[in-house]
Design an enzyme around this catalytic site. Sequence first.
Site, short mmCIF file in Angstrom:
data_model
loop_
_atom_site.label_atom_id
_atom_site.label_comp_id
_atom_site.label_asym_id
_atom_site.label_seq_id
_atom_site.Cartn_x
_atom_site.Cartn_y
_atom_site.Cartn_z
N ASP A 126 -32.70 -1.12 13.62
CA ASP A 126 -32.85 -2.32 12.83
C ASP A 126 -32.80 -3.95 13.01
OD1 ASP A 126 -34.32 -0.17 10.02
OD2 ASP A 126 -32.43 0.59 11.41
N GLU A 151 -38.45 -6.99 7.42
CA GLU A 151 -37.41 -5.92 6.23
C GLU A 151 -36.06 -6.59 6.61
OE1 GLU A 151 -37.74 -2.11 6.56
OE2 GLU A 151 -36.73 -1.47 4.47
N VAL A 220 -37.72 -0.19 12.14
CA VAL A 220 -37.83 0.86 12.54
C VAL A 220 -38.41 1.68 10.81
CG1 VAL A 220 -36.48 3.31 12.47
CG2 VAL A 220 -35.94 1.25 13.74
N ASP A 221 -39.38 1.94 10.51
CA ASP A 221 -40.31 2.39 9.79
C ASP A 221 -39.71 3.91 9.82
OD1 ASP A 221 -41.78 2.71 7.63
OD2 ASP A 221 -43.16 3.25 8.44
N THR A 223 -36.61 5.06 8.42
CA THR A 223 -35.01 5.45 9.30
C THR A 223 -34.36 6.60 8.63
OG1 THR A 223 -35.72 2.63 8.06
CG2 THR A 223 -32.86 4.15 9.33
N SER A 363 -42.26 7.80 8.10
CA SER A 363 -42.78 6.98 8.77
C SER A 363 -43.86 6.50 8.88
CB SER A 363 -42.36 6.25 10.13
OG SER A 363 -42.92 7.40 10.79
N LYS A 366 -47.72 8.82 9.88
CA LYS A 366 -48.66 9.66 9.37
C LYS A 366 -50.12 8.85 9.27
CE LYS A 366 -46.14 9.38 5.79
NZ LYS A 366 -44.88 8.98 5.64
N LYS A 380 -49.80 9.13 -0.95
CA LYS A 380 -48.71 8.44 -1.12
C LYS A 380 -48.79 8.09 -3.00
CE LYS A 380 -44.95 5.54 0.01
NZ LYS A 380 -44.47 4.58 0.24
N ASP A 392 -45.39 -1.69 5.46
CA ASP A 392 -44.92 -0.30 5.40
C ASP A 392 -46.02 -0.08 5.37
OD1 ASP A 392 -42.42 0.62 5.09
OD2 ASP A 392 -42.02 0.56 3.04
N1 PPS Z 1 -38.65 5.55 -4.13
C1 PPS Z 1 -39.57 5.04 -3.04
N2 PPS Z 1 -41.15 4.69 -3.29
C2 PPS Z 1 -41.49 4.83 -2.55
N3 PPS Z 1 -41.20 4.15 -0.69
C3 PPS Z 1 -39.64 3.98 -0.60
C4 PPS Z 1 -39.00 4.33 -2.09
N4 PPS Z 1 -37.88 3.75 -1.67
C5 PPS Z 1 -38.40 2.88 0.11
N5 PPS Z 1 -40.05 3.62 0.18
C6 PPS Z 1 -40.46 3.02 2.10
O1 PPS Z 1 -41.07 4.31 2.24
C7 PPS Z 1 -40.61 4.20 3.65
C8 PPS Z 1 -40.09 5.25 4.11
O2 PPS Z 1 -41.66 5.82 3.66
P1 PPS Z 1 -42.00 7.10 4.27
O3 PPS Z 1 -43.46 7.86 3.79
O4 PPS Z 1 -41.53 7.22 6.02
O5 PPS Z 1 -40.91 8.24 3.85
S1 PPS Z 1 -40.10 9.46 3.78
O6 PPS Z 1 -39.37 9.58 4.53
O7 PPS Z 1 -40.94 10.73 5.06
O8 PPS Z 1 -39.85 10.71 2.48
C9 PPS Z 1 -39.16 3.64 3.74
O9 PPS Z 1 -39.69 2.33 4.60
P2 PPS Z 1 -38.11 2.13 6.46
O10 PPS Z 1 -37.35 1.42 4.71
O11 PPS Z 1 -38.64 1.52 6.66
O12 PPS Z 1 -37.88 3.61 6.30
C10 PPS Z 1 -39.61 2.50 2.56
O13 PPS Z 1 -39.86 0.89 2.95
MG MG Z 2 -40.72 0.66 5.83
#
Ligand code: PPS
Ligand code: MG
Length: 744
Positions: A126, A151, A220-221, A223, A363, A366, A380, A392
């Site tokens: 990251d 981020e 890194v989306d 993570t 991530s 999608k 979502k 995101d």
């Molecule tokens: N509580 C909550 N609700 C909704 N979204 C949140 C929440 N917490 C975090 N995030 C953000 O979601 C990013 C990851 O989304 P994803 O679609 O990859 O989710 S998942 O890991 O497949 O479940 C994630 O991105 P990254 O931190 O870059 O991984 C967050 O920005």
């Molecule tokens: Mg992200």
Amino acid sequence: MPLFSASLATRLPLAFWVQSRSNNFTRNYAGNSFFLFFDSKRSLGLTKPINFSLSKCNQTRVCSPMEGQMVVTAPETEEYSKELEVAVRAVQMACLLCQRVQENLITKTNGQVHSKDDNSPVTIADWSVQATVSWVLAESFGSENIAIVAEEDVQALLKANAAGLLEAVVNTVNNCLVEAPQFGFKTPLMSLGTLDVLEAISRCNSTGGPVGRFWVLDPVDGTLGFVRGDQYAIALALIKDGEVVLGVLGCPNYPMRKEWLSYHNRYHRIISKLSPPMSESWERGCVFYARRGSGKAWMQPIHHGEENLLWPNNARQIQVSSIDDPALATFCEPVEKANSSHSFTAGLAHSVGLRNQPLRVYSMVKYAAIGRGHAEVFMKFARAGYKEKIWDHAAGVVIIQEAGGVVTDAGGHPLDFSKGEAAGRVFSSLCSTASQIKMSGYFENGDRDQVLLVAQIAWNIWKSRNNFVFNKTKVNPQHTITSFLHAEMECLKAFELARVQMDNLANQEDLSTWRAPNKGRFKANCDAAIPASELIRSIAAIVLRNWKGKIVDDLAKSVHVGTSIGGELHAIRAACEMLICLGLEEVEVESDSQQAIHLTSLSLATRPDPSGSTQAQPKPSKHKAQNQNQNSHQGSGGGGGNDNGVGGFWGPGGGFNIPGMGSGWGPGVGGGYGAGYGGPYKGYSKGGVVRPSMVCKDKGPCYKKKLTCPAKCFTSYSHSGKNYGSGGGGGGCTMDCQKCLAYC
Ligand SMILES: Nc1ncnc2c1ncn2[C@@H]1O[C@H](COP(=O)(O)OS(=O)(=O)O)[C@@H](OP(=O)(O)O)[C@H]1O
Ligand SMILES: [Mg+2]
């Protein structure tokens, strides 16, 4: 019509979805088009569809030999062409960096994943990607000319015990920059020092906002996917005056075959080793990109080789899917339930006719999958109160739009990328603060049925519009409006009732009447109300609290029953469904209807234990039923009956795996197979158990394999008693198409 859609839209929750605008782009315009949260000009066929055809080669384009697709060299004069090229090259470089770190992560153990203050994971990738991309952008455009919203920050790296971490980041950045010339950038004259790296990371401290130009980076989306060796993305976008003008998504693990998107990345790693890919090999790992207004989106392979990346690196144009039948469409959603309500999307999907299993991918991959036509919808629905981050979504949104898709919040509004500074680097999926408050309020009140209804209305409008445009079927506007208004009225009534009911339940915070469950357990309070004016409809509402009394989730739904006991029973059932969807086992379900509890408990008590014991289940307590559905995919079948005529409460078809939807997809197969019924004085069990089976549809180890629930998963029973009878049978099992197993 737009008027109505707008008014409905303001009552939708903070949520968004993405969808292929396939109807406007496909060869086959007829038939069932998707619903979508449309822009007003496109409703009811008042305007012509945007006809789109793939352009043939012309002088500025060079035809690629591959699949007749085009490779385009963007004329230098095109706006943002330099920015786009730099961004793609930077993301390519970041992909290489991440691949190396991920390889290292999954082969080594421990100590490489760190937690941020919000407990989300973060790795050296990251910070390293953020530093590298920031450095490259500054070199390319001048550090004084760029602003970046990203981020990560440097706080964690500056902690006293983080020297090793910081050193690892600095090394990773330098190792990457050594290879910068391959990507078209200069290598720094000297390796970057710690301060240079910290400065590069900290440069990304812009807060964005409605005016001016800034880059948005998610280094890194996903993570979680990254640390699990699975899908993740590197996302870079440029925003000007609140609009995304270009977006780049690096997806280093994007698989060669679309079906593999749904498998764990490790699985297709093994497969690729067993049967090495032929010409398609370059497709594993792609960079997707688009420039706003160009009408085109592209993907190019991840640059692996020793040679220099030659722009545009075999880019292929991508387009959203041409599938226009919801039954054939696939929707994507986050992997983690905590990030988006799976049960809600399941219900919504069901209501609009989506039948395929959801594609759960980490991530912004999608977004890439939609842009590339490998899936059709992305939904979502984050929990109330969560604010989406611009990093995101920004890159994914423009790619989908230019590939022919639509991205909106659930109310049909475009996502708003201009709220950066005002709202602390976040955007709301709504346009104004006032709406935001209203919407989140509604969401907290939990009337998710309302959204389902809205979706259905929108779907109907969209169908009429398409019938008019593509089938030349006459649409009677008066008729459409009348049905719309009727649905709107119904919706309002149901919603208002649900709100009142939910308020009542939530206000039982007068905890003198609410007894906390034991520590670690949850309690669902359920209740129902039938309005005097409604003979066949009541509202079931559930509030779920933890042992501290904190509300964890809630739900209100309208149910079609004509008696108060029927409503209460539905409320209990809805509570069970909710708990199962949430995967909770240590739960108490509380109702204020003694009769409902009695009937439910009795039904539970007389049902033979799935483990084989025929002993009665836990004693019904006065106003409390223990949730017996330990197996989260257990279904119940057969009908209970009583002299109030509520036969069939546990009736056929009522699988628990999708709330209110009967049986559905997912590994669990519930449902009523016991064919029981109840009369005023006795319940009857026919005892005939029909064991459900399914054929695995997804390509993979169990493709076309038939799975049948074992007989031992089903039971039948009957019971008679004063003034009531109950009978039936039930059961269910879990179908696992990844392991080719069906088990209780
Ligand atoms: N509580 C909550 N609700 C909704 N979204 C949140 C929440 N917490 C975090 N995030 C953000 O979601 C990013 C990851 O989304 P994803 O679609 O990859 O989710 S998942 O890991 O497949 O479940 C994630 O991105 P990254 O931190 O870059 O991984 C967050 O920005
Ligand atoms: Mg992200």
